[in-house]
Design a protein around this motif. Structure first.
Motif, short mmCIF file in Angstrom:
data_model
loop_
_atom_site.label_atom_id
_atom_site.label_comp_id
_atom_site.label_asym_id
_atom_site.label_seq_id
_atom_site.Cartn_x
_atom_site.Cartn_y
_atom_site.Cartn_z
N ARG A 122 0.77 -1.33 -0.13
CA ARG A 122 -0.09 0.01 -0.11
C ARG A 122 0.85 1.25 -0.12
O ARG A 122 1.87 1.39 0.75
CB ARG A 122 -0.92 -0.02 1.40
CG ARG A 122 -1.93 -1.23 1.40
CD ARG A 122 -2.74 -0.94 2.44
NE ARG A 122 -2.07 -0.60 3.81
CZ ARG A 122 -2.09 -1.82 4.69
NH1 ARG A 122 -2.03 -3.09 4.30
NH2 ARG A 122 -1.25 -1.45 5.87
N ARG A 123 0.58 2.14 -0.79
CA ARG A 123 1.16 3.45 -0.89
C ARG A 123 1.10 4.35 0.41
O ARG A 123 0.06 4.26 1.02
CB ARG A 123 1.01 4.35 -2.25
CG ARG A 123 -0.21 4.66 -2.18
CD ARG A 123 -0.53 5.66 -3.81
NE ARG A 123 -1.79 6.46 -3.70
CZ ARG A 123 -2.89 5.73 -4.10
NH1 ARG A 123 -2.91 4.56 -4.12
NH2 ARG A 123 -3.89 6.77 -4.09
N LYS A 124 1.97 5.02 0.84
CA LYS A 124 1.89 5.94 1.82
C LYS A 124 1.46 7.58 1.39
O LYS A 124 2.08 7.90 0.42
CB LYS A 124 2.98 6.14 2.55
CG LYS A 124 3.73 4.81 3.18
CD LYS A 124 2.69 4.23 4.00
CE LYS A 124 3.41 2.90 4.79
NZ LYS A 124 2.55 2.11 5.75
N ARG A 182 6.54 7.93 -1.50
CA ARG A 182 5.59 8.70 -0.50
C ARG A 182 5.00 9.86 -1.18
O ARG A 182 5.43 10.73 -1.83
CB ARG A 182 6.45 9.32 0.70
CG ARG A 182 5.62 9.65 1.85
CD ARG A 182 6.46 10.00 3.13
NE ARG A 182 7.33 8.67 3.63
CZ ARG A 182 8.19 8.98 4.65
NH1 ARG A 182 8.43 9.83 5.30
NH2 ARG A 182 9.07 7.95 4.81
N ARG A 218 -10.32 -1.60 7.06
CA ARG A 218 -9.70 -2.31 5.97
C ARG A 218 -10.64 -3.74 5.75
O ARG A 218 -10.60 -4.16 4.72
CB ARG A 218 -8.52 -2.55 6.36
CG ARG A 218 -7.31 -3.19 5.16
CD ARG A 218 -6.31 -3.15 5.25
NE ARG A 218 -5.50 -2.04 6.00
CZ ARG A 218 -5.50 -0.95 5.26
NH1 ARG A 218 -5.37 -0.87 3.98
NH2 ARG A 218 -4.67 0.21 5.85
N ASP A 277 -5.55 -3.09 -0.61
CA ASP A 277 -4.61 -2.16 -1.15
C ASP A 277 -5.23 -0.89 -1.10
O ASP A 277 -4.44 0.37 -1.37
CB ASP A 277 -4.75 -2.43 -2.67
CG ASP A 277 -3.96 -3.85 -2.91
OD1 ASP A 277 -3.09 -4.12 -2.02
OD2 ASP A 277 -4.11 -4.26 -3.86
N PRO A 305 -5.43 2.63 0.41
CA PRO A 305 -4.55 3.55 1.56
C PRO A 305 -5.62 4.16 2.56
O PRO A 305 -6.83 4.67 2.09
CB PRO A 305 -3.90 4.65 0.73
CG PRO A 305 -3.88 4.11 -0.72
CD PRO A 305 -5.24 3.55 -0.92
N GLN A 327 -5.59 6.67 5.79
CA GLN A 327 -5.11 7.61 6.40
C GLN A 327 -5.84 7.87 7.89
O GLN A 327 -6.78 7.46 8.20
CB GLN A 327 -5.17 9.10 5.65
CG GLN A 327 -4.53 9.04 4.59
CD GLN A 327 -4.90 10.38 3.86
OE1 GLN A 327 -6.06 10.98 3.57
NE2 GLN A 327 -3.87 11.14 3.24
N GLU A 373 -1.55 -0.69 10.24
CA GLU A 373 -2.40 -0.16 9.56
C GLU A 373 -2.65 0.97 8.91
O GLU A 373 -3.47 1.17 7.98
CB GLU A 373 -3.92 -0.76 10.24
CG GLU A 373 -4.07 -2.24 10.72
CD GLU A 373 -4.42 -3.10 9.68
OE1 GLU A 373 -4.68 -2.68 8.71
OE2 GLU A 373 -4.65 -4.28 9.98
N ASP A 425 -1.80 4.08 6.81
CA ASP A 425 -0.93 4.21 5.70
C ASP A 425 -0.74 5.85 5.29
O ASP A 425 -0.22 6.19 4.15
CB ASP A 425 -1.71 3.86 4.24
CG ASP A 425 -2.18 2.29 4.42
OD1 ASP A 425 -1.20 1.77 4.86
OD2 ASP A 425 -3.19 2.10 4.25
#
Length: 241
Positions: free
Chosen positions: A2-4, A37, A189, A196, A198, A200, A218, A220
């Motif tokens: 998963r992207r930040k 990021r 999630r 996948d 993200p 926040q 958990e 992201d």
């Protein structure tokens, strides 16, 4: 993986001149930010044009703070997704608690805005979260799952970011305990059935607590309010350890 995603939500702050001043102080800090990021600035409508010009060719993505569900029409004061695309907007915040609290946003209208954004190629950041009264009544999970169930009907999860923002922690200086934020985001999630997306955390994220928040498995990213208004402060958050 998963992207930040780190997003600064300026809310109703900063004139165009102030926005440019911010960028002069902030952009040099990105030299040490990991390339994977994602960095987003969610600015007022009046700043979109000048920010789009200044951010062109940079790694910072531009976001609006709201979008209407119609592509055009007699909706005085509203802005459509095609209008945002023309301004170079990549993301848009949808369903922020302040929109729900002060402007009558509902799960139904949130859903319509999400789908309109995606139809135009804009990635929505869906905000969900409970009030202090709801948390005290042990309704956190019920409230958030309802917001997801009703808000995400017909929404493409592959083009979505979610922000968990406990309403009682927004602008109050109170931050949800990191383990609790991690637990709730884990529930979100699980409900999505898509690992996948993200997710926040938002709610009084500051330079002093971002490292602990981002260390949670958990979480992201962060949707940052007041601490995103000052260049050095937001840079420290973007460059969390």
């Amino acid at each position: 993986m998963r992207r930040k995603v780190i997003a600064g939500n300026w809310k109703m702050y900063k004139t165009q001149a102030e926005a440019q001043d911010f960028l002069h102080g902030f952009m040099p800090h990105l030299e040490k930010t990991p390339e994977e990021r994602e960095v987003i600035l969610c600015v007022p409508f009046t700043d979109l044009s000048i920010m789009s010009r200044n951010l062109h060719g940079s790694r910072v993505r531009l976001a609006a703070q709201n979008v209407h569900w119609a592509t055009e029409g007699a909706y005085t004061g509203e802005v459509s997704a095609p209008m945002l695309v023309e301004m170079g907007v990549s993301y848009v915040v949808v369903g922020h608690s302040e929109r729900r609290q002060y402007f009558g946003e509902t799960d139904e209208t949130v859903n319509k805005r999400l789908k309109a954004a995606q139809a135009a190629g804009v990635i929505p950041i869906l905000c969900v979260g409970e009030t202090k009264g709801q948390r005290d009544a042990d309704q956190t999970e019920t409230v958030i799952l309802q917001q997801l169930d009703e808000g995400l009907v017909g929404v493409d999860l592959s083009r979505l970011v979610i922000a968990y923002e406990p309403v009682w922690a927004i602008g109050t200086g109170d931050t949800c305990e990191t383990l609790e934020a991690n637990r709730v985001i884990g529930l979100i999630r699980k409900q999505l059935k898509d690992g996948d997306v993200p997710i926040q955390y938002g709610g009084s994220v500051k330079p002093g607590n971002v490292d602990e928040i981002m260390a949670q498995p958990e979480i992201d990213g962060a949707l940052v309010g007041g601490a995103s208004l000052e260049p050095d402060s937001f840079a420290r958050i973007v460059n969390y350890q």
